[in-house]
Design an enzyme around this catalytic site. Structure first.
Site, short mmCIF file in Angstrom:
data_model
loop_
_atom_site.label_atom_id
_atom_site.label_comp_id
_atom_site.label_asym_id
_atom_site.label_seq_id
_atom_site.Cartn_x
_atom_site.Cartn_y
_atom_site.Cartn_z
N ASP A 12 -49.87 -6.05 14.39
CA ASP A 12 -49.86 -7.55 15.12
C ASP A 12 -51.01 -7.83 15.62
OD1 ASP A 12 -47.19 -7.48 13.64
OD2 ASP A 12 -46.35 -6.71 15.49
N HIS A 42 -49.36 -11.11 7.49
CA HIS A 42 -50.57 -11.48 8.26
C HIS A 42 -50.47 -13.01 8.06
CE1 HIS A 42 -52.80 -7.34 7.00
NE2 HIS A 42 -51.84 -7.38 7.94
#
Ligand code: IMP
Length: 449
Positions: A12, A42
């Site tokens: 992340d 993503h």
């Protein structure tokens, strides 16, 4: 050459947008994913309200016209792949099936592997807090030689046999558990999911180019026009199955070592290594998070950084900058030459905290009383941290406007990083790029030091 971009933390890090920046800046004709599967998410923000989170497809495939490879060590959920391709077409008008190639060796995730996640989490003594996407059972089943692989999807007879083996294996395992009880309150109907799975397998059979990836990669590398790849890692260094904080890791090699197996390349074909880090840390799932912020700060970073999982929607824990973790991510890759660091999300700093000093972790305290700047895994043996006060890395004005003064302020943070890591061998790392917003192109380049 294959350049690689990977996450330096617990995933992340905002790799998606920064991948697209590099693709646009350096004109890569080929984009790649080499590890993981739909546990990754993503998030891509194209402006004009166009946002999408991709889970299987390499981020840059959404731009269209780029050759996109999904490598040997990936695991693919057919239905997730199908809906993702459909959404990319609907939202962005890009048909990714035109230019995408999936490795014959990639693992296929069925609803049975996702069921395994529910079972494991229900019986686990210490919960891993998985994304629930069937990752461990698919990689585990791969090692046990009991899953379906992408090559089986090419041939209907092969698929039938491999699928039967897989189901038989999973049903034998599942017999030991009270499945209806485990699934109580969960939005998961195995039979309905299997129907979707078969539908998507048929879609893959008809639409996805499933290839000998090692050959494909070498063929592309041989031609000047297609010889420049950008490989996009999923998750981050601390989640690597071998080099992360085991067992609180995912099941693939998230570090750069995974690229060799994921693409079938040799060391002479490895180019530049980019590592993405946020100024602060985040983590989801089980295991220690030694740099966790005080709750009041954490809530503010969650709010401003939109820190919730792109795959699961779970809120992410937020942590202070941790130089021990960053040092580890750099030094573990020391064999690759300098790490080119991209600091993402430099624009995130809650306004409520602007007039207070921030903390950064500079060393860890161990059970045996020692203090170390080097990471020692597992993290559960760390009993405390040594912190330093640092100035806020943001100001009241907007870093996204690339105002020179704003950049200077962020430089203070970068100076702190350089100073704390100054004992690393020369040329271990260089900070190249600072990401100043979620949209593509929201970044500035750091002058060489
Ligand atoms: P799994 O990969 O779903 O098996 O999850 C194993 C661990 O890795 C859990 O702690 C997850 O929260 C974490 N994890 C897996 N993928 C990601 C990701 O893309 N970002 C952040 N954490 C992840």
């Amino acid at each position: 050459m294959v350049d690689v971009l990977l996450g330096l933390q617990w995933g992340d890090e905002g790799k998606g947008a920064r991948t697209l920046d590099l693709i646009m800046r350096d004109d890569y004709p080929v984009t790649v994913r080499y590890n993981g599967g739909p546990n990754a998410g993503h998030s891509l923000d194209f402006g004009n309200g166009k946002t999408i989170a991709v889970h299987v497809t390499p981020s840059a495939a959404t731009l269209g016209g780029i050759i996109s490879l999904m490598g040997n060590d990936m695991v693919v959920d057919p239905y997730g792949f199908y809906t993702e391709a459909r959404d990319i077409l609907r939202i962005l008008g890009v048909d990714i099936t035109n230019n995408s190639f999936l490795s014959r060796e990639a693992g296929i995730i069925s609803p049975y592997q996702r069921l395994f996640d529910f079972i494991e989490e229900s019986i686990a003594f210490e919960k891993i807090g998985t994304t629930g996407k069937g990752i461990a059972a698919t990689y585990g089943g791969y090692r046990e030689r009991k899953i379906v692989r992408a090559c089986d999807v090419v041939d209907k007879d092969n698929f039938r046999i491999a699928n039967q083996h897989m189901i038989q294996r999973m049903q034998t395992y599942a017999k030991n558990f009270d499945i209806p009880k485990i699934l109580e309150g969960k939005n998961f109907d195995l039979e309905a999911e299997m129907v979707k799975y078969y539908h998507a397998i048929e879609w893959m059979h008809q639409n996805i180019k499933i290839v000998d990836m090692n050959k494909k990669v070498q063929d592309l590398l041989r031609h000047r026009k297609t010889s420049k790849f950008l490989a996009e890692g999923a998750q981050g260094v601390l989640l690597d199955i071998n080099h992360g904080d085991y067992p609180y890791v995912t099941s693939s090699n998230t570090c750069a070592f995974g690229v060799f197996n994921g693409l079938g390349i040799g060391h002479k074909q490895f180019g530049k290594l980019y590592g993405v880090t946020k100024p602060y840390n985040t983590k989801v799932g089980g295991g220690e998070f030694i740099c966790e912020m005080s709750t009041d700060r954490e809530l503010l970073f969650q709010r401003d950084g939109n820190e919730k999982g792109a795959s699961t929607g779970r809120p992410r824990m937020c942590g202070y900058p941790d130089m021990v973790v960053l040092r580890h991510a750099i030094t573990i890759h020391r064999g690759f030459g300098p790490m080119h660091i991209i600091v993402s999300k430099a624009d995130i700093y809650p306004s409520e905290l602007l007039d207070k000093p921030m903390l950064a972790v500079v060393a860890h305290k161990h059970r045996d009383g020692s203090i170390s700047k080097e990471l020692r895994l597992p993290l559960k043996d760390i009993v405390g941290v040594v912190t330093k006060e640092i100035a806020p890395w943001q100001a009241k004005y907007d870093l996204r406007k690339h105002n020179e003064n704003d950049c200077k302020l962020f430089d203070n943070f970068l100076n702190f990083v350089y100073e704390e890591l100054s004992d690393l061998p020369k040329n271990s790392f260089v900070i190249d790029i600072v990401g100043t917003g979620p949209q593509i192109g929201q970044y500035y380049e750091q002058p060489k030091r």
